[in-house]
Design an enzyme around this catalytic site. Structure first.
Site, PDB file in Angstrom:
ATOM      1  N   TYR A 199       2.372  28.862  33.451  1.00 61.02           N
ATOM      2  CA  TYR A 199       1.216  29.738  34.261  1.00 61.02           C
ATOM      3  C   TYR A 199       0.295  30.421  33.181  1.00 61.02           C
ATOM      4  O   TYR A 199       0.725  30.230  32.113  1.00 61.02           O
ATOM      5  CB  TYR A 199       1.680  30.810  35.322  1.00 61.02           C
ATOM      6  CG  TYR A 199       2.674  31.747  34.727  1.00 61.02           C
ATOM      7  CD1 TYR A 199       3.065  32.070  33.411  1.00 61.02           C
ATOM      8  CD2 TYR A 199       3.320  32.675  35.814  1.00 61.02           C
ATOM      9  CE1 TYR A 199       3.668  33.014  33.076  1.00 61.02           C
ATOM     10  CE2 TYR A 199       4.164  33.623  35.408  1.00 61.02           C
ATOM     11  CZ  TYR A 199       4.612  33.935  34.056  1.00 61.02           C
ATOM     12  OH  TYR A 199       5.340  34.906  33.857  1.00 61.02           O
ATOM     13  N   GLU A 200      -0.779  31.012  33.777  1.00 59.70           N
ATOM     14  CA  GLU A 200      -2.026  31.363  32.915  1.00 59.70           C
ATOM     15  C   GLU A 200      -2.557  30.402  32.062  1.00 59.70           C
ATOM     16  O   GLU A 200      -3.029  30.666  30.909  1.00 59.70           O
ATOM     17  CB  GLU A 200      -1.608  32.568  31.776  1.00 59.70           C
ATOM     18  CG  GLU A 200      -1.032  33.800  32.691  1.00 59.70           C
ATOM     19  CD  GLU A 200      -1.881  34.256  33.923  1.00 59.70           C
ATOM     20  OE1 GLU A 200      -3.168  34.191  33.474  1.00 59.70           O
ATOM     21  OE2 GLU A 200      -1.498  34.871  34.768  1.00 59.70           O
ATOM     22  N   GLY A 201      -2.683  28.911  32.401  1.00 53.80           N
ATOM     23  CA  GLY A 201      -3.060  27.741  31.648  1.00 53.80           C
ATOM     24  C   GLY A 201      -1.801  27.157  31.119  1.00 53.80           C
ATOM     25  O   GLY A 201      -1.252  27.589  30.235  1.00 53.80           O
TER      26      GLY A 201
END
Length: 592
Positions: free
Chosen positions: A434-436
């Site tokens: 997550y978050e890229g």
């Protein structure tokens, strides 16, 4: 039940012996004397060990529940959240004008590691709030700041980040959620967002959603995205939660880990939203929150490695099996502790050298953020921008690897739920996604961050490394064991960067195919620099007779392991990078 011991002694060493925080020319750092930071860290450590850690396994087992649109958090979470909230931890580094304590981001980072190690899923409820606060503080109107920040800082309201939709993740230009102007300054928000951490829960009286949407008639792609505040309850005339907004949690994701955090599908059916900043300028505002979140996720990665290592070490010290080389370590028993075996030592040293190097790296990054924010130093801003994908990608990859190594230390017991190591593995796994995803981080690093301003940020990093080596090259022991390996690794990084510069325009696939290895190569050089700095600090402490000699001797031995056994990985990554893209792209899609 897994154990957790706050690593306050090591944090104090990094803060004061390595980073010399109280002497730094950063506003507010003069207050960071040893006694002050010790008091803050000790109190956070006590909450982490005594309140949060005992809820980690039970929260994982119980998870969250959704009934009639209401999400219930695991037993004990509400009471623990109230302790965190009333202790002022949510607003530790927030603006005092809105009720925050105004401490440096550095202290929030140090405290955050302990909270995450103790209970990562629980910490996420106010971790996301911190990012939302930062975005509103940076881009919101004065009225929005006054309406939302005090409640969020005191923790009675929480915050989220709404980006992803069912049909798109990384490519936010494809989002379909729309924001129709209502003629009164508000917008009607309609659409569905997924994977919204802490999107609905019972810990706060209101939840402030920061949401990306498109205003009809705007530009295509990301240029047409705007950012909105969409509260669960619309504030009334007195600023208290009023009418329920037209939004709801439509479902909870069933996940591999972080069961104690509610990961929600959020439906917006004409919900009232308030524009943050300008129309079609939402990506810039959201990146304030997203970049902070990426640094926080990097911290999550290594913090799970910290607690996993602690439990692996405790097991290795107590578990008896086989005999070591030479005289028995446990002559009165039938077997020795498994600590005597070289392969177990290798495993533990790998874990220890990573988590301690990662801690120093994360705290150094936080210091760069403070310098940029509190002094306006452009070089620090440029450097932390370059390092952000490295902190997120490298520390989470290696943090997960560390939890697996810790699990391996326990053998078959590590595969059982009772030992608790498998939860650390499961919880750490999401940090790589997550978050890229970390693949995206590597592309951001090579495709965007490296070429910015003609490579100015990378040159600044190399200058930092060269400056440290020059300042310490008179110490022959440090030179042989730390400076020469660091110099060789830095040269590998320079060679890789030059390869990208040569290939970037004529053969861009060669650069992109090597981006992931470059991120890891860069990460190893960063930890090599941290270990060299820590070695110099321990050398100075021993020479001056300061501190605990055993602590500093252990620090030096651990650093030698990293430089000899982990840092040489830069050569492998360089070889992969310079092999180009031909073998990567050799198969046509249908051949897979």
């Amino acid at each position: 039940m897994p154990i957790y011991t706050p690593p306050t002694e090591d944090m104090q060493f990094v803060l004061h012996d390595v980073l010399a925080v109280s002497a730094a020319d950063i506003p507010g750092y003069d207050e960071l004397e040893r006694d002050f930071t010790a008091a803050v860290l000790d109190e956070a450590g006590k909450i982490s060990a005594e309140v949060l850690a005992p809820l980690n396994a039970t929260g994982d087992a119980e998870g969250c529940s959704l009934e009639n649109g209401v999400v219930r958090t695991p037993k004990g979470f509400r009471e623990a959240y109230e302790q965190v909230r009333t202790g002022g931890w949510i607003g530790l580094d927030a603006d005092p004008d809105y009720g925050g304590q105004g401490m440096p981001y550095l202290m929030n980072t140090a405290v955050g590691e302990m909270f995450v190690s103790a209970n990562m899923a629980f910490n996420m409820y106010w971790g996301l709030t911190h990012g939302a606060m930062s975005a509103i503080h940076a881009h919101g109107s004065d009225e929005q700041k006054a309406s939302y920040l005090p409640k969020m800082i005191e923790g009675t309201w929480s915050g989220t980040m709404n980006l992803t939709e069912p049909h798109c993740g990384t490519d936010l230009g494809l989002i379909r959620t729309k924001a129709d102007p209502q003629g009164d300054g508000t917008y009607a928000i309609t659409g569905t967002k997924i994977w919204i951490s802490a999107g609905e829960h019972d810990l706060t009286e209101n939840i402030v959603h920061l949401l990306l949407a498109k205003i009809p008639g705007g530009p295509d792609g990301t240029k047409g995205i705007s950012l909105f505040i969409v509260p669960k309850f619309l504030p009334d005339a007195d600023g208290n939660p009023g009418r329920r907004n037209a939004l709801q949690c439509a479902g909870l994701e069933q996940k591999m880990g972080i069961h104690g955090n509610a990961t929600c599908v959020m439906d917006y059916d004409g919900a009232t939203g308030f524009l943050v900043g300008e129309e079609h300028k939402g990506m810039r505002a959201m990146f304030t929150m997203m970049n902070e979140a990426r640094l926080g996720v990097g911290l999550q990665g290594y913090a799970q490695g910290v607690v996993a290592y602690q439990n692996a070490l405790a097991w290795a010290q107590e578990r008896t099996q086989g005999r070591g080389l030479g005289a028995p370590a446990n002559p009165d028993g039938p077997a020795d502790p498994i600590m005597v075996h070289p392969d177990v030592r290798r495993n533990l040293m790998h874990q220890k050298s990573f988590v301690e190097g990662a801690r120093a790296f994360a705290l150094w990054g936080a210091q760069l953020i403070d310098r940029a924010a509190r002094t306006g130093d452009a070089e620090s801003e440029t450097l932390i921008s370059l390092l952000t994908p490295v902190i997120k990608g490298f520390l989470t990859d290696k943090g997960f690897e560390t939890t697996v190594l810790a699990q391996q230390t326990l053998g078959g017991t590590g595969f059982t739920r009772a030992a608790g190591l498998e939860q650390f593995v499961r919880d750490a796994r999401i940090t790589m996604i997550y978050e890229g995803t970390n693949g995206i981080q590597s592309l951001d690093l090579v495709g965007r961050k490296l070429p910015q301003d003609g490579g100015k940020a990378l040159m600044a990093f190399f200058d930092t490394v060269k400056g440290f080596i020059k300042d310490n090259e008179g110490d022959e022991t440090l030179k042989a064991e730390f400076l020469e390996p660091l110099k060789a690794a830095s040269k590998d990084l320079q060679t890789a960067a030059m390869y990208f510069m040569e290939q970037g325009m004529k053969q861009p696939a060669n650069a992109l195919a090597g981006s992931y290895d470059f991120m890891h190569l860069f990460g190893h050089v960063c930890l090599g620099l941290m270990w060299a700095r820590m070695a110099a600090a321990s050398r100075d402490a021993l020479a001056a007779g300061h501190g605990n000699p055993a602590f500093h001797e252990t620090k030096l031995a651990t650093g030698r392991y990293y430089m000899a056994r982990q840092l040489p990985a830069t050569g492998l990554h360089l070889a992969r990078i310079t092999s180009g893209a031909d073998t990567v792209m050799a198969l046509p899609a249908e051949a897979f």
